[in-house]
Scaffold this active site. Structure first.
Site, PDB file in Angstrom:
ATOM      1  N   CYS A 265      -1.448  33.018  11.456  1.00 39.50           N
ATOM      2  CA  CYS A 265      -0.595  33.373  12.384  1.00 39.50           C
ATOM      3  C   CYS A 265      -0.495  32.262  13.314  1.00 39.50           C
ATOM      4  CB  CYS A 265      -1.789  33.917  12.906  1.00 39.50           C
ATOM      5  SG  CYS A 265      -1.801  36.139  11.878  1.00 39.50           S
TER       6      CYS A 265
ATOM      7  N   TYR B 155       5.760  18.618  10.439  1.00 44.69           N
ATOM      8  CA  TYR B 155       6.808  17.460  10.856  1.00 44.69           C
ATOM      9  C   TYR B 155       8.186  17.759  10.568  1.00 44.69           C
ATOM     10  CZ  TYR B 155       2.784  14.249   8.885  1.00 44.69           C
ATOM     11  OH  TYR B 155       1.477  13.878   9.161  1.00 44.69           O
TER      12      TYR B 155
ATOM     13  N   GLU C 209       0.836  -0.950   0.150  1.00 51.70           N
ATOM     14  CA  GLU C 209      -0.013  -0.054  -0.080  1.00 51.70           C
ATOM     15  C   GLU C 209       1.081   1.305  -0.225  1.00 51.70           C
ATOM     16  OE1 GLU C 209      -2.964  -2.345   2.930  1.00 51.70           O
ATOM     17  OE2 GLU C 209      -1.629  -0.672   3.993  1.00 51.70           O
TER      18      GLU C 209
ATOM     19  N   ARG D 287       2.987  19.799   5.913  1.00 40.93           N
ATOM     20  CA  ARG D 287       4.225  19.149   6.660  1.00 40.93           C
ATOM     21  C   ARG D 287       5.776  19.660   6.937  1.00 40.93           C
ATOM     22  NH1 ARG D 287       6.525  16.350   3.433  1.00 40.93           N
ATOM     23  NH2 ARG D 287       6.778  14.450   4.615  1.00 40.93           N
TER      24      ARG D 287
ATOM     25  N   GLY E 198       1.813   4.757  -0.817  1.00 39.61           N
ATOM     26  CA  GLY E 198       0.942   6.652  -1.291  1.00 39.61           C
ATOM     27  C   GLY E 198       2.088   7.169  -0.792  1.00 39.61           C
ATOM     28  N   ARG E 199       3.239   7.893  -0.453  1.00 41.92           N
ATOM     29  CA  ARG E 199       4.220   9.160  -0.392  1.00 41.92           C
ATOM     30  C   ARG E 199       4.412   8.604  -2.195  1.00 41.92           C
ATOM     31  NH1 ARG E 199       5.840  12.084   3.618  1.00 41.92           N
ATOM     32  NH2 ARG E 199       4.790  10.619   4.782  1.00 41.92           N
TER      33      ARG E 199
ATOM     34  N   TYR F  17       0.176  13.688   1.161  1.00 37.11           N
ATOM     35  CA  TYR F  17      -0.414  14.581   2.398  1.00 37.11           C
ATOM     36  C   TYR F  17       0.423  16.023   2.384  1.00 37.11           C
ATOM     37  CZ  TYR F  17       0.480  10.463   3.172  1.00 37.11           C
ATOM     38  OH  TYR F  17       0.506   8.839   3.821  1.00 37.11           O
TER      39      TYR F  17
HETATM   40  C1  LIG Z   1      -0.403   5.402   5.637  1.00 35.64           C
HETATM   41  C2  LIG Z   1      -0.724   4.122   5.368  1.00 35.64           C
HETATM   42  C3  LIG Z   1       0.137   3.708   4.015  1.00 35.64           C
HETATM   43  C4  LIG Z   1       0.800   4.387   3.367  1.00 35.64           C
HETATM   44  O1  LIG Z   1       2.163   4.965   3.507  1.00 35.64           O
HETATM   45  P1  LIG Z   1       3.141   5.724   2.938  1.00 35.64           P
HETATM   46  O2  LIG Z   1       3.945   5.976   3.746  1.00 35.64           O
HETATM   47  O3  LIG Z   1       2.504   7.023   2.027  1.00 35.64           O
HETATM   48  O4  LIG Z   1       2.999   4.761   2.087  1.00 35.64           O
HETATM   49  C5  LIG Z   1       0.111   2.186   3.705  1.00 35.64           C
HETATM   50  N1  LIG Z   1      -1.016   1.911   4.558  1.00 35.64           N
HETATM   51  C6  LIG Z   1      -1.463   1.960   5.983  1.00 35.64           C
HETATM   52  C7  LIG Z   1      -2.401   1.109   7.170  1.00 35.64           C
HETATM   53  C8  LIG Z   1      -1.697   3.548   6.828  1.00 35.64           C
HETATM   54  O5  LIG Z   1      -1.713   4.031   7.204  1.00 35.64           O
END
Ligand SMILES: *Cc1c(COP(=O)(O)O)cnc(C)c1O
Length: 428
Positions: A345, A320, A277, A316, A279-280, A374
């Site tokens: 502000c 972070y 999975e 971000r 994302g980033r 993100y």
């Molecule tokens: C956020 C998340 C991801 C994706 O994480 P990335 O660092 O963006 O690849 C995958 N699985 C779960 C369960 C998440 O919470």
């Protein structure tokens, strides 16, 4: 830069693919997120190619990284499913045409209504974050006369070595069940009517550049799978989560080829369908935040470049301490040392501290790079600012995929009549 980010100078002007960013600023205004469809596709294909040694693989895009329907549509085209964490993300993934069976639902606080929504939609897997959630899911499935297929999320107690706020696999983290309790919980949940457990899920954090903690976590999962099978459980799926990091300066991204090779090696005897999975890794480089310099304010050690994008648009750096490259849309070769700050502000509304940047002046356009993940998904209306607009580019065309919305339209306000009367009293 070796990686294809979709954003580069053509002549004097930074372009998103074939479209000058100045044209988008003129048409849509600023601040605006601009995504490159080609860059998204390239990252999705790179990821899939790196994992091609895995015989049974199912890829899901982590929707929380970027839930824009246009972004999800590109990834649906690339045969990605969706990793979701809320009913809202479920609605988005379905609206983008993703197959319900390709959706994985994670998240530590799913409500009974969200679980019911997921069952009715036919979500492929619900990742259980604890025993109680499994009991609620089973009861909900029985009540609705539907079957629930689920994985049990394990907390492997491995430190991903990333920022503390994006670490999810250590024993003090709220996610998953401890490895030591996993077998007992799996045994008990597997006996529940309405619930079919298919295997195990794990996700130890985000922005992971070192593969060692991932490998350590996966090895523990491998041992657990063997132990569960020895107890008679039929394990057909393992969800390895996301987490592979990208470089936000000018170094290499997380090594996706090495990641694919490691996964193939560690899991070669597992005989399961693997789910991954990202994302980033898929979305980060595919977006920039287009902004205009409001003015350059003199400062003690160096000037403040005040831009019209704030921490409400891109959280971000405030959240972070994240680094995003700042660049002029029409650079003139000169540089300056400056703080880059937003209009909000809060002192944390700062994108760069005493950094050497392209020289900019009042009215100039600029970008913050690598904000496709993100970025807009965390945007808010703090300071009653408008919700930021989003644009998708492919080739030499662009389209607004999310319009700018005034804060008042996002959250319509209601004053109870008893307060209005009170206000009138004061006015009198
Ligand atoms: C956020 C998340 C991801 C994706 O994480 P990335 O660092 O963006 O690849 C995958 N699985 C779960 C369960 C998440 O919470």
């Amino acid at each position: 830069m070796s990686r294809d980010t979709g954003f580069a100078l053509r002549g004097e002007v930074l372009h998103a693919e074939g479209v000058p960013l100045s044209r988008i600023a003129q048409g849509v205004g600023t601040p605006t997120y601009v995504y490159s469809a080609s860059s998204l596709r390239a990252a999705a294909r790179r990821f899939r190619a790196a994992l091609s040694p895995i015989p049974r693989l199912s890829l899901a895009f982590a929707v929380k990284a970027n839930p824009s329907l246009a972004v999800l549509s590109v990834l649906r085209d690339e045969r990605f499913g969706a990793d979701i964490v809320s009913g809202g993300e479920l609605t988005a993934a379905l609206a983008a045409g993703m197959d319900a069976s390709s959706i994985v639902y994670s998240g530590v606080g799913k409500t009974p209504e969200e679980l019911a929504q997921a069952l009715r939609a036919g979500v492929g897997h619900i990742n259980l974050e604890g025993e109680h959630e499994g009991e609620v899911l089973a009861a909900t499935a029985v009540r609705l006369g539907l079957g629930a297929t689920a994985l049990l999320r394990i907390n492997p107690n491995v430190d991903a070595g990333t920022h503390a706020k994006i670490t999810t696999g250590t024993s003090d983290s709220k996610f998953g069940v401890p490895l030591a309790d996993a077998i007992g919980i799996y045994d008990r949940l597997a006996r529940r009517r309405g619930l079919t457990l298919h295997g195990i899920a794990v996700h130890i954090g985000s922005q992971i550049m070192d593969l060692a903690p991932l490998e350590a976590a996966y090895r523990r999962i491998g041992e657990l799978v063997a132990a569960l099978r020895a107890r008679g459980h039929r394990i057909t799926h393992v969800d390895l989560g996301g987490g592979l990091g990208v470089d936000y300066r000018d170094g290499p991204d997380g090594d996706v080829a090495a990641y694919g090779a490691m996964v193939a090696r560690v899991t070669q005897d597992w005989d399961v369908t693997l789910m991954v999975e990202p994302g980033r890794y898929i979305a980060a480089h595919a977006g920039v935040l287009l902004t205009r310099v409001l003015w350059v304010k003199p400062g003690e050690e160096c000037p403040f470049v005040v831009i019209d994008a704030g921490m409400n648009d891109l959280a971000r750096p405030a959240l972070y301490d994240a680094w995003h490259e700042f660049a002029a849309v029409t650079p003139n070769g000169a540089t300056m040392q400056a703080h880059v700050v937003g209009p909000v502000c809060e002192s944390s509304d700062r994108f760069a501290k005493a950094r050497l940047i392209d020289r900019v002046r009042e009215g100039d356009l600029a970008i913050l790079r690598d904000v496709g993940a993100y970025g807009a998904s965390m945007a808010s209306c703090y300071n009653s600012r408008a919700l930021v607009a989003e644009v998708m580019v492919e080739g030499d065309r662009y389209a607004v995929i999310a319009p700018r919305i005034d804060a008042a339209a996002i959250r319509p306000q209601v004053v109870p009549d008893w307060l209005e009367a009170h206000a009138l009293d004061h006015a009198a």
